[in-house]
Design an enzyme around this catalytic site. Structure first.
Site, short mmCIF file in Angstrom:
data_model
loop_
_atom_site.label_atom_id
_atom_site.label_comp_id
_atom_site.label_asym_id
_atom_site.label_seq_id
_atom_site.Cartn_x
_atom_site.Cartn_y
_atom_site.Cartn_z
N GLN A 76 -4.83 -1.43 9.65
CA GLN A 76 -4.88 -2.63 9.02
C GLN A 76 -5.43 -3.56 10.09
O GLN A 76 -4.93 -3.81 11.12
CB GLN A 76 -3.19 -3.00 8.88
CG GLN A 76 -2.98 -4.39 8.16
CD GLN A 76 -3.44 -4.50 6.72
OE1 GLN A 76 -3.44 -3.52 6.00
NE2 GLN A 76 -4.10 -5.26 6.16
N LYS A 89 1.03 -1.10 -0.07
CA LYS A 89 0.03 -0.04 0.08
C LYS A 89 0.99 1.34 0.03
O LYS A 89 0.61 2.03 -0.88
CB LYS A 89 -1.02 -0.02 1.20
CG LYS A 89 -2.07 -0.91 0.89
CD LYS A 89 -2.88 -0.95 2.32
CE LYS A 89 -3.92 -2.40 2.14
NZ LYS A 89 -4.69 -2.81 3.47
N ASP A 118 -11.32 2.85 3.88
CA ASP A 118 -11.91 1.44 3.78
C ASP A 118 -13.45 1.32 3.68
O ASP A 118 -13.72 0.19 3.52
CB ASP A 118 -11.12 0.53 5.12
CG ASP A 118 -10.13 -0.19 4.95
OD1 ASP A 118 -10.00 -0.44 3.59
OD2 ASP A 118 -9.54 -0.55 5.67
#
Ligand code: NDP
Length: 295
Positions: free
Chosen positions: A97, A53, A120
């Site tokens: 994460q 990422k 997200d």
């Protein structure tokens, strides 16, 4: 006899195209989008994801802020970091994460993120906005699937869609997006009766189950578009392989188009994360939203 085979939906090429579009728009606007990624602990798979990422974020011309915290970080300290990132004007997207170490409460952490920076799309407010058809941040994997479907099929209105899997990160938001596109949507799961028959009704079949090659060719309507979200690591002929939830070899004989694993949905997820970061930056600065990169 002529054997028909499905055309492949090349997620790798599509993801590269999205990154190029994101990079182009990023350099054109006056503000540099910034993505903060928070990793708690040392889970090896998570470390790989975070590294990828970060690299791709920089490659498209955005700022990447990585925050690596020890596995025993207390909840209050993580919440403090989230609060600082929420207040930081250089940060437009925040991603924590998952999974988090067991002593941390993932729901509390995710819901502490400013919903406008929740790239997200897991914050309860974004989940609610998507469910009610309001402007939301949309989870990256289903967004990637939707962009591939629209690219392939154009208008999805009236099509019969079956989503196998009802998780909060893939199945449910995928179904919401398809309803928004005016598909007739069925959500199947482990308690579905006669899954094969349900799948056979699908013009669009999205598999997000986590069971290697579960969906076979004879479960697929001829000509259907098949999106295989599954990523399963198996051992075959003495070597490690990645396979999807769809039995590719039989499905490719029946479907009209299909995503391979690897090289299908997988690469789209990070590309859509970058697209969401750009979208969040545009919204925060009153700039027009990037066309074709949102749901
Ligand atoms: P979850 O384990 O959270 O959900 C799996 C879903 O599949 C559940 O709803 C479950 O039903 C359903 N299911 C399980 N067994 C069956 C069965 N025999 N028949 C029908 N339905 C079944 O998984 P995720 O949604 O997180 O992920 C799904 C897959 O997608 C995994 O392989 C994962 O690795 C992959 N993935 C890929 C991503 C990408 O970037 N390409 C991103 C995220 C995930 P029930 O609810 O009844 O238990």
């Amino acid at each position: 006899m002529d054997m028909k085979t499905a055309s492949l939906i090349d997620g790798k090429a599509f993801a590269a195209d999205i990154r190029a579009r994101v990079a182009h728009l990023t350099t054109r606007q006056g503000v540099t989008p910034g993505l903060a990624v928070v990793l708690v602990g040392e889970d090896p798979a998570s470390q790989v994801y975070v590294r990828n990422k970060g690299r791709q974020t920089v490659e498209v011309g955005m700022n990447s802020f990585e925050h690596k915290l020890p596995a025993d970080t207390p909840q209050a300290e993580l919440m403090g970091l989230i609060a600082r990132l929420n207040a930081d004007p250089a940060v437009h997207g925040i991603l924590v994460q998952l999974p988090l170490p067991g002593h941390l409460d993932p729901e509390a952490v995710i819901n502490a993120i400013d919903p406008a920076k929740d790239v997200d799309g897991f914050h309860i407010l974004n989940v609610g906005r998507l469910a009610t058809g309001q402007r939301a941040m949309v989870p990256c994997t289903p967004l990637g699937c939707l962009l591939m479907l629209k690219d392939r099929l154009g208008d999805l209105a009236g099509l019969d869609a079956v989503v196998v899997g009802r998780s909060n990160i893939v199945g449910k938001p995928m179904a919401q997006l398809l309803v928004k596109e005016s598909c007739t949507v069925t959500i199947a799961h482990s308690r579905t009766r006669d899954l094969a028959e349900v799948c056979r009704g699908a013009d669009i079949l999205v598999a997000a189950v986590g069971r290697p090659r579960m969906i076979r060719g004879d479960w697929i309507k001829p000509g259907a578009t098949v999106i295989d979200v599954g990523i399963n690591r198996i051992e075959e002929d003495g070597r490690a392989r990645l396979v999807g939830d769809v039995d590719f070899d039989s499905a490719v004989q029946v479907a009209g188009a299909i995503t391979p694993v690897p090289g299908g949905v997988g690469p789209m997820t990070i590309a859509c994360l970058l697209a969401n970061t750009l979208t969040a930056c545009c919204r925060a600065n009153g700039l027009p939203e990037p066309e074709g990169l949102t749901a």
